[in-house]
Scaffold this motif. Sequence first.
Motif, PDB file in Angstrom:
ATOM      1  N   SER A 183       0.841  -1.193   0.000  1.00  0.00           N
ATOM      2  CA  SER A 183       0.000   0.000   0.000  1.00  0.00           C
ATOM      3  C   SER A 183       0.880   1.248   0.000  1.00  0.00           C
ATOM      4  CB  SER A 183      -0.882   0.010   1.244  1.00  0.00           C
ATOM      5  OG  SER A 183      -0.071   0.198   2.405  1.00  0.00           O
ATOM      6  N   VAL A 184       0.268   2.385  -0.286  1.00  0.00           N
ATOM      7  CA  VAL A 184       0.994   3.660  -0.224  1.00  0.00           C
ATOM      8  C   VAL A 184       1.577   3.847   1.172  1.00  0.00           C
ATOM      9  CG1 VAL A 184       0.744   6.177  -0.303  1.00  0.00           C
ATOM     10  CG2 VAL A 184      -0.322   4.775  -2.068  1.00  0.00           C
ATOM     11  N   GLU A 185       0.817   3.502   2.185  1.00  0.00           N
ATOM     12  CA  GLU A 185       1.278   3.656   3.567  1.00  0.00           C
ATOM     13  C   GLU A 185       2.501   2.788   3.843  1.00  0.00           C
ATOM     14  OE1 GLU A 185      -1.981   3.070   2.714  1.00  0.00           O
ATOM     15  OE2 GLU A 185      -2.600   5.160   3.009  1.00  0.00           O
ATOM     16  N   GLU A 186       2.481   1.545   3.335  1.00  0.00           N
ATOM     17  CA  GLU A 186       3.631   0.648   3.542  1.00  0.00           C
ATOM     18  C   GLU A 186       4.877   1.194   2.848  1.00  0.00           C
ATOM     19  OE1 GLU A 186       1.933  -3.834   3.933  1.00  0.00           O
ATOM     20  OE2 GLU A 186       1.443  -2.796   2.065  1.00  0.00           O
ATOM     21  N   VAL A 187       4.736   1.654   1.610  1.00  0.00           N
ATOM     22  CA  VAL A 187       5.883   2.187   0.875  1.00  0.00           C
ATOM     23  C   VAL A 187       6.369   3.475   1.530  1.00  0.00           C
ATOM     24  CG1 VAL A 187       6.702   3.090  -1.337  1.00  0.00           C
ATOM     25  CG2 VAL A 187       5.212   1.074  -1.278  1.00  0.00           C
ATOM     26  N   GLU A 188       5.449   4.311   1.975  1.00  0.00           N
ATOM     27  CA  GLU A 188       5.839   5.547   2.655  1.00  0.00           C
ATOM     28  C   GLU A 188       6.653   5.224   3.909  1.00  0.00           C
ATOM     29  OE1 GLU A 188       3.949   9.648   4.483  1.00  0.00           O
ATOM     30  OE2 GLU A 188       2.604   7.965   4.090  1.00  0.00           O
ATOM     31  N   LYS A 189       6.243   4.221   4.651  1.00  0.00           N
ATOM     32  CA  LYS A 189       6.984   3.818   5.848  1.00  0.00           C
ATOM     33  C   LYS A 189       8.387   3.331   5.469  1.00  0.00           C
ATOM     34  CE  LYS A 189       6.745   1.069  10.014  1.00  0.00           C
ATOM     35  NZ  LYS A 189       6.027   0.099  10.816  1.00  0.00           N
ATOM     36  N   ILE A 190       8.487   2.561   4.399  1.00  0.00           N
ATOM     37  CA  ILE A 190       9.789   2.087   3.933  1.00  0.00           C
ATOM     38  C   ILE A 190      10.681   3.266   3.561  1.00  0.00           C
ATOM     39  CG2 ILE A 190      10.938   0.900   2.014  1.00  0.00           C
ATOM     40  CD1 ILE A 190       8.579  -1.141   2.124  1.00  0.00           C
ATOM     41  N   LEU A 191      10.099   4.254   2.877  1.00  0.00           N
ATOM     42  CA  LEU A 191      10.881   5.414   2.445  1.00  0.00           C
ATOM     43  C   LEU A 191      11.328   6.293   3.603  1.00  0.00           C
ATOM     44  CD1 LEU A 191       8.831   6.556  -0.683  1.00  0.00           C
ATOM     45  CD2 LEU A 191      11.025   5.357  -0.654  1.00  0.00           C
ATOM     46  N   SER A 192      10.593   6.264   4.697  1.00  0.00           N
ATOM     47  CA  SER A 192      10.879   7.201   5.783  1.00  0.00           C
ATOM     48  C   SER A 192      11.302   6.549   7.094  1.00  0.00           C
ATOM     49  CB  SER A 192       9.653   8.089   6.017  1.00  0.00           C
ATOM     50  OG  SER A 192       8.542   7.305   6.395  1.00  0.00           O
ATOM     51  N   ASP A 193      11.595   5.248   7.092  1.00  0.00           N
ATOM     52  CA  ASP A 193      11.919   4.578   8.355  1.00  0.00           C
ATOM     53  C   ASP A 193      13.346   4.806   8.839  1.00  0.00           C
ATOM     54  OD1 ASP A 193      13.525   2.862   6.855  1.00  0.00           O
ATOM     55  OD2 ASP A 193      12.350   1.068   7.272  1.00  0.00           O
ATOM     56  N   GLY A 194      14.152   5.512   8.057  1.00  0.00           N
ATOM     57  CA  GLY A 194      15.514   5.833   8.486  1.00  0.00           C
ATOM     58  C   GLY A 194      16.552   4.770   8.166  1.00  0.00           C
ATOM     59  N   SER A 195      16.139   3.645   7.614  1.00  0.00           N
ATOM     60  CA  SER A 195      17.110   2.591   7.305  1.00  0.00           C
ATOM     61  C   SER A 195      17.869   2.874   6.014  1.00  0.00           C
ATOM     62  CB  SER A 195      16.422   1.227   7.227  1.00  0.00           C
ATOM     63  OG  SER A 195      15.499   1.198   6.153  1.00  0.00           O
ATOM     64  N   ILE A 196      17.366   3.826   5.218  1.00  0.00           N
ATOM     65  CA  ILE A 196      17.992   4.161   3.942  1.00  0.00           C
ATOM     66  C   ILE A 196      18.109   5.673   3.843  1.00  0.00           C
ATOM     67  CG2 ILE A 196      17.836   3.975   1.434  1.00  0.00           C
ATOM     68  CD1 ILE A 196      15.746   1.737   1.928  1.00  0.00           C
ATOM     69  N   THR A 197      19.245   6.128   3.351  1.00  0.00           N
ATOM     70  CA  THR A 197      19.414   7.537   3.023  1.00  0.00           C
ATOM     71  C   THR A 197      19.380   7.631   1.512  1.00  0.00           C
ATOM     72  OG1 THR A 197      20.782   7.896   4.964  1.00  0.00           O
ATOM     73  CG2 THR A 197      20.929   9.546   3.215  1.00  0.00           C
ATOM     74  N   TYR A 198      18.417   8.365   0.987  1.00  0.00           N
ATOM     75  CA  TYR A 198      18.281   8.506  -0.463  1.00  0.00           C
ATOM     76  C   TYR A 198      19.104   9.719  -0.888  1.00  0.00           C
ATOM     77  CZ  TYR A 198      14.641   5.118   0.209  1.00  0.00           C
ATOM     78  OH  TYR A 198      13.967   3.984   0.550  1.00  0.00           O
ATOM     79  N   SER A 199      20.156   9.458  -1.661  1.00  0.00           N
ATOM     80  CA  SER A 199      21.091  10.515  -2.036  1.00  0.00           C
ATOM     81  C   SER A 199      21.897  10.068  -3.242  1.00  0.00           C
ATOM     82  CB  SER A 199      22.040  10.790  -0.861  1.00  0.00           C
ATOM     83  OG  SER A 199      23.055  11.677  -1.234  1.00  0.00           O
ATOM     84  N   VAL A 200      22.428  11.021  -3.983  1.00  0.00           N
ATOM     85  CA  VAL A 200      23.334  10.687  -5.083  1.00  0.00           C
ATOM     86  C   VAL A 200      24.783  10.693  -4.608  1.00  0.00           C
ATOM     87  CG1 VAL A 200      21.768  11.535  -6.862  1.00  0.00           C
ATOM     88  CG2 VAL A 200      23.506  13.063  -5.921  1.00  0.00           C
ATOM     89  N   VAL A 201      25.009  10.990  -3.332  1.00  0.00           N
ATOM     90  CA  VAL A 201      26.364  11.020  -2.785  1.00  0.00           C
ATOM     91  C   VAL A 201      26.771   9.597  -2.408  1.00  0.00           C
ATOM     92  CG1 VAL A 201      27.835  11.933  -0.955  1.00  0.00           C
ATOM     93  CG2 VAL A 201      26.011  13.356  -1.910  1.00  0.00           C
ATOM     94  N   PRO A 202      27.820   9.068  -3.020  1.00  0.00           N
ATOM     95  CA  PRO A 202      28.271   7.710  -2.690  1.00  0.00           C
ATOM     96  C   PRO A 202      28.828   7.642  -1.267  1.00  0.00           C
ATOM     97  CG  PRO A 202      29.189   8.453  -4.785  1.00  0.00           C
ATOM     98  CD  PRO A 202      28.588   9.643  -4.125  1.00  0.00           C
ATOM     99  N   GLU A 203      28.350   6.700  -0.481  1.00  0.00           N
ATOM    100  CA  GLU A 203      28.810   6.518   0.895  1.00  0.00           C
ATOM    101  C   GLU A 203      29.268   5.085   1.110  1.00  0.00           C
ATOM    102  OE1 GLU A 203      29.258   8.902   2.953  1.00  0.00           O
ATOM    103  OE2 GLU A 203      28.035  10.494   2.102  1.00  0.00           O
ATOM    104  N   GLY A 204      30.356   4.911   1.827  1.00  0.00           N
ATOM    105  CA  GLY A 204      30.859   3.588   2.167  1.00  0.00           C
ATOM    106  C   GLY A 204      31.592   2.886   1.035  1.00  0.00           C
ATOM    107  N   ILE A 205      31.844   3.586  -0.051  1.00  0.00           N
ATOM    108  CA  ILE A 205      32.478   2.961  -1.219  1.00  0.00           C
ATOM    109  C   ILE A 205      33.891   2.473  -0.886  1.00  0.00           C
ATOM    110  CG2 ILE A 205      33.248   3.357  -3.598  1.00  0.00           C
ATOM    111  CD1 ILE A 205      30.129   3.279  -3.107  1.00  0.00           C
ATOM    112  N   MET A 206      34.642   3.267  -0.147  1.00  0.00           N
ATOM    113  CA  MET A 206      36.015   2.868   0.187  1.00  0.00           C
ATOM    114  C   MET A 206      36.017   1.670   1.140  1.00  0.00           C
ATOM    115  SD  MET A 206      37.734   4.687  -1.764  1.00  0.00           S
ATOM    116  CE  MET A 206      39.359   4.177  -1.215  1.00  0.00           C
ATOM    117  N   THR A 207      35.055   1.591   2.030  1.00  0.00           N
ATOM    118  CA  THR A 207      34.945   0.422   2.913  1.00  0.00           C
ATOM    119  C   THR A 207      34.681  -0.826   2.087  1.00  0.00           C
ATOM    120  OG1 THR A 207      34.109   1.818   4.698  1.00  0.00           O
ATOM    121  CG2 THR A 207      33.695  -0.548   4.883  1.00  0.00           C
TER     122      THR A 207
END
Length: 160
Positions: free
Chosen positions: A104-128
């Motif tokens: 549902s929209v609510e489920e996807v919204e929760k996935i998008l905003s639960d803090g487990s993912i940062t949506y960005s074009v900045v690469p993070e953790g690549i060197m690790t």
Amino acid sequence: MFVDLPGGRTALSGQAIAGYFSTPPFSQVLRREPRMTAIMTSKDLLDGKDATAATVAASQAFVEDNPKVARAVLAGLEDAAKLIAADSKRAAAIYLESEKVPLSVEEVEKILSDGSITYSVVPEGIMTYAKFMAAQGLLRKVPDSWKDVFFPLIGDRSGS
């Protein structure tokens, strides 16, 4: 073990699972399953830091031959990340218009905003990741910088 159900749904089959690595949104969906227990996350492996889960790839020749297209794709990804941060409900609705998934929209919204993912074009953790891959024999040499792996279009960012 997972089994496919009608309508594109998936369910646990009752089989024992020793281990399973997943990526969003599957990790969030599995987290709701009471018979599943998260043992570790990518943040655990990266000392609490965010890591890039997905990237867009293109050949050097394509980017050099199509600089406007490359900049447009980057701008689109930046706009999408901004929309997710500013209006996750609208972003969820847009996602569901293009992806036919049993959420549902609510489920996807929760996935998008639960803090487990940062949506960005900045690469993070690549060197690790690169250091790990070199230690496993998957890379001959660790790059000097994450910028050696990405196009200059994002070279002014503060990735890692």
